[in-house]
Design a protein around this motif. Structure first.
Motif, PDB file in Angstrom:
ATOM      1  N   ILE A 193       0.711  -1.197   0.227  1.00  0.00           N
ATOM      2  CA  ILE A 193      -0.120  -0.270  -0.119  1.00  0.00           C
ATOM      3  C   ILE A 193       0.851   1.040  -0.176  1.00  0.00           C
ATOM      4  O   ILE A 193       1.924   1.519   0.779  1.00  0.00           O
ATOM      5  CB  ILE A 193      -0.851   0.282   1.103  1.00  0.00           C
ATOM      6  N   ILE A 194       0.153   2.138  -0.893  1.00  0.00           N
ATOM      7  CA  ILE A 194       1.152   3.493  -0.718  1.00  0.00           C
ATOM      8  C   ILE A 194      -0.092   4.763  -0.129  1.00  0.00           C
ATOM      9  O   ILE A 194      -0.385   4.346  -0.798  1.00  0.00           O
ATOM     10  CB  ILE A 194       1.577   3.179  -2.040  1.00  0.00           C
ATOM     11  N   ALA A 195       0.700   5.464   0.895  1.00  0.00           N
ATOM     12  CA  ALA A 195       0.372   6.206   1.210  1.00  0.00           C
ATOM     13  C   ALA A 195       1.145   7.166   1.809  1.00  0.00           C
ATOM     14  O   ALA A 195       1.726   7.762   2.279  1.00  0.00           O
ATOM     15  CB  ALA A 195      -0.139   5.585   2.949  1.00  0.00           C
ATOM     16  N   GLY A 196       1.020   8.266   0.377  1.00  0.00           N
ATOM     17  CA  GLY A 196       2.573   9.809   0.765  1.00  0.00           C
ATOM     18  C   GLY A 196       3.561   8.990   0.667  1.00  0.00           C
ATOM     19  O   GLY A 196       3.388   8.752  -0.708  1.00  0.00           O
ATOM     20  N   ASP A 197       4.082   9.566   1.889  1.00  0.00           N
ATOM     21  CA  ASP A 197       5.360   9.326   1.563  1.00  0.00           C
ATOM     22  C   ASP A 197       5.902   7.928   2.251  1.00  0.00           C
ATOM     23  O   ASP A 197       6.842   7.821   2.402  1.00  0.00           O
ATOM     24  CB  ASP A 197       6.581  10.571   3.050  1.00  0.00           C
ATOM     25  N   SER A 198       5.207   7.119   2.040  1.00  0.00           N
ATOM     26  CA  SER A 198       4.883   5.812   2.966  1.00  0.00           C
ATOM     27  C   SER A 198       5.236   4.341   1.930  1.00  0.00           C
ATOM     28  O   SER A 198       3.947   5.144   0.578  1.00  0.00           O
ATOM     29  CB  SER A 198       4.699   5.618   3.809  1.00  0.00           C
ATOM     30  N   HIS A 199       5.596   3.732   2.221  1.00  0.00           N
ATOM     31  CA  HIS A 199       5.223   2.516   1.246  1.00  0.00           C
ATOM     32  C   HIS A 199       5.341   1.518   2.152  1.00  0.00           C
ATOM     33  O   HIS A 199       5.658   0.869   2.929  1.00  0.00           O
ATOM     34  CB  HIS A 199       6.089   2.044   0.326  1.00  0.00           C
ATOM     35  N   GLY A 200       3.829   0.994   3.187  1.00  0.00           N
ATOM     36  CA  GLY A 200       4.012  -0.360   3.274  1.00  0.00           C
ATOM     37  C   GLY A 200       3.966  -1.627   2.407  1.00  0.00           C
ATOM     38  O   GLY A 200       3.244  -1.513   1.435  1.00  0.00           O
ATOM     39  N   ARG A 201       4.631  -2.733   2.769  1.00  0.00           N
ATOM     40  CA  ARG A 201       4.919  -3.935   2.297  1.00  0.00           C
ATOM     41  C   ARG A 201       4.414  -5.584   3.602  1.00  0.00           C
ATOM     42  O   ARG A 201       4.580  -5.428   4.483  1.00  0.00           O
ATOM     43  CB  ARG A 201       5.893  -4.336   1.724  1.00  0.00           C
ATOM     44  N   LEU A 202       3.377  -5.876   3.123  1.00  0.00           N
ATOM     45  CA  LEU A 202       3.031  -6.850   3.678  1.00  0.00           C
ATOM     46  C   LEU A 202       3.139  -8.892   2.982  1.00  0.00           C
ATOM     47  O   LEU A 202       2.804  -9.122   2.019  1.00  0.00           O
ATOM     48  CB  LEU A 202       1.781  -7.455   3.607  1.00  0.00           C
ATOM     49  N   PHE A 203       5.016  -8.758   3.867  1.00  0.00           N
ATOM     50  CA  PHE A 203       5.524 -10.270   3.452  1.00  0.00           C
ATOM     51  C   PHE A 203       5.194 -11.497   4.247  1.00  0.00           C
ATOM     52  O   PHE A 203       4.272 -11.568   5.610  1.00  0.00           O
ATOM     53  CB  PHE A 203       7.097 -10.063   3.513  1.00  0.00           C
ATOM     54  N   ARG A 204       4.853 -12.618   3.951  1.00  0.00           N
ATOM     55  CA  ARG A 204       5.067 -14.172   3.865  1.00  0.00           C
ATOM     56  C   ARG A 204       6.046 -15.178   4.164  1.00  0.00           C
ATOM     57  O   ARG A 204       6.327 -14.487   2.955  1.00  0.00           O
ATOM     58  CB  ARG A 204       3.832 -14.426   3.191  1.00  0.00           C
ATOM     59  N   ARG A 205       6.542 -14.798   5.497  1.00  0.00           N
ATOM     60  CA  ARG A 205       7.763 -16.256   5.743  1.00  0.00           C
ATOM     61  C   ARG A 205       7.091 -17.374   5.045  1.00  0.00           C
ATOM     62  O   ARG A 205       6.180 -17.586   5.339  1.00  0.00           O
ATOM     63  CB  ARG A 205       8.262 -15.906   6.989  1.00  0.00           C
ATOM     64  N   GLN A 206       8.037 -17.798   4.182  1.00  0.00           N
ATOM     65  CA  GLN A 206       8.134 -19.220   3.735  1.00  0.00           C
ATOM     66  C   GLN A 206       8.676 -20.715   4.240  1.00  0.00           C
ATOM     67  O   GLN A 206       9.818 -20.913   4.344  1.00  0.00           O
ATOM     68  CB  GLN A 206       8.185 -19.511   1.860  1.00  0.00           C
ATOM     69  N   SER A 207       7.636 -21.337   4.995  1.00  0.00           N
ATOM     70  CA  SER A 207       8.375 -22.252   5.495  1.00  0.00           C
ATOM     71  C   SER A 207       9.419 -23.280   5.028  1.00  0.00           C
ATOM     72  O   SER A 207       8.954 -23.409   3.793  1.00  0.00           O
ATOM     73  CB  SER A 207       7.120 -23.063   6.748  1.00  0.00           C
ATOM     74  N   GLY A 208      10.834 -23.638   6.138  1.00  0.00           N
ATOM     75  CA  GLY A 208      11.117 -23.849   4.964  1.00  0.00           C
ATOM     76  C   GLY A 208      11.943 -23.767   3.943  1.00  0.00           C
ATOM     77  O   GLY A 208      12.706 -24.448   2.854  1.00  0.00           O
ATOM     78  N   THR A 209      12.048 -22.105   3.988  1.00  0.00           N
ATOM     79  CA  THR A 209      12.839 -21.376   2.917  1.00  0.00           C
ATOM     80  C   THR A 209      14.380 -21.035   3.755  1.00  0.00           C
ATOM     81  O   THR A 209      13.891 -20.050   5.006  1.00  0.00           O
ATOM     82  CB  THR A 209      11.905 -20.489   1.928  1.00  0.00           C
ATOM     83  N   GLY A 210      15.510 -20.824   2.941  1.00  0.00           N
ATOM     84  CA  GLY A 210      16.176 -19.807   3.792  1.00  0.00           C
ATOM     85  C   GLY A 210      17.463 -21.044   4.408  1.00  0.00           C
ATOM     86  O   GLY A 210      17.030 -21.637   5.203  1.00  0.00           O
TER      87      GLY A 210
END
Length: 210
Positions: A193-210
């Motif tokens: 989501i973009i709101a003025g000066d900010s950029h919000g990002r929602l992430f999901r961590r993938q189990s078994g990755t990394g």
């Protein structure tokens, strides 16, 4: 893979510099917008730059999180007013940990948690110091650091490398709009989501990755 276009919030709700709502006495207020504590108004201390995440941004974020809150362990970093963590508690999170280094702001947040009778605990220490301690696992993390201080990328790496995240954790990160960065490998972008000066990002961590 098709990526969703970032949602944009209208001008009336967007500015990160927007003053928080004020009561007749001139003190700021935080209004919770959903769940058990819906419409409760809590005082906010006067502190430079302190403001709750705008209602419309919170509403959008928590619509996204509708099935990711109940019973979850929440970590709210650079918590400020605690708007995001308190909203999660209102909507059924099991407990929330708030990290806020400014002592008067942390004290006010502790008082608001006590007023609500909510399951929250405040650490009045810098986030970097908190994340250097032994870790606990969290299911939902909110990360909204001061802009343009190089904090977001490092904090994301500290969360991942410090083993703070449950295998399927959900992480919301809010940064200045112009910041180009890549999240840790296990994090997959879900919504933004973009709101003025900010950029919000929602992430999901993938189990078994990394």
């Amino acid at each position: 893979m098709n990526r969703r276009r970032p949602r944009r919030v209208s001008d009336s709700a967007r500015s990160r510099q927007r003053p928080h709502a004020t009561s007749r006495s001139g003190r700021g207020q935080l209004r919770l917008i959903g769940g058990e504590f819906r419409r409760r108004k809590l005082p906010i201390p006067d502190s430079p730059g302190l403001r709750p995440t705008p209602d419309r941004v919170r509403e959008t974020l928590f619509n996204w999180l509708a099935f990711d809150i109940a019973g979850r362990r929440v970590l709210d970093l650079y918590s400020g007013t605690g708007a995001l963590g308190l909203e999660a508690l209102s909507r059924g999170a099991a407990q929330a940990t708030f990290v806020e280094s400014t002592a008067p702001v942390a004290k006010a947040l502790e008082a608001n948690i006590a007023t609500l009778g909510a399951a929250g605990h405040v650490f009045s220490v810098p986030v970097e110091r908190f994340l250097a301690t032994s870790s606990s696992k969290f299911d939902l993390v909110f990360l909204d650091p001061p802009f343009r201080q190089g904090l977001a990328v490092k904090t994301c790496l500290d969360l991942e490398m410090g083993d703070w995240l449950a295998s399927d954790a959900v992480i919301y990160v809010e940064t200045e709009h112009e910041l180009a960065w890549s999240p840790p490998v296990p994090w997959q972008l879900h919504r933004e989501i973009i709101a003025g000066d900010s950029h919000g990002r929602l992430f999901r961590r993938q189990s078994g990755t990394g």
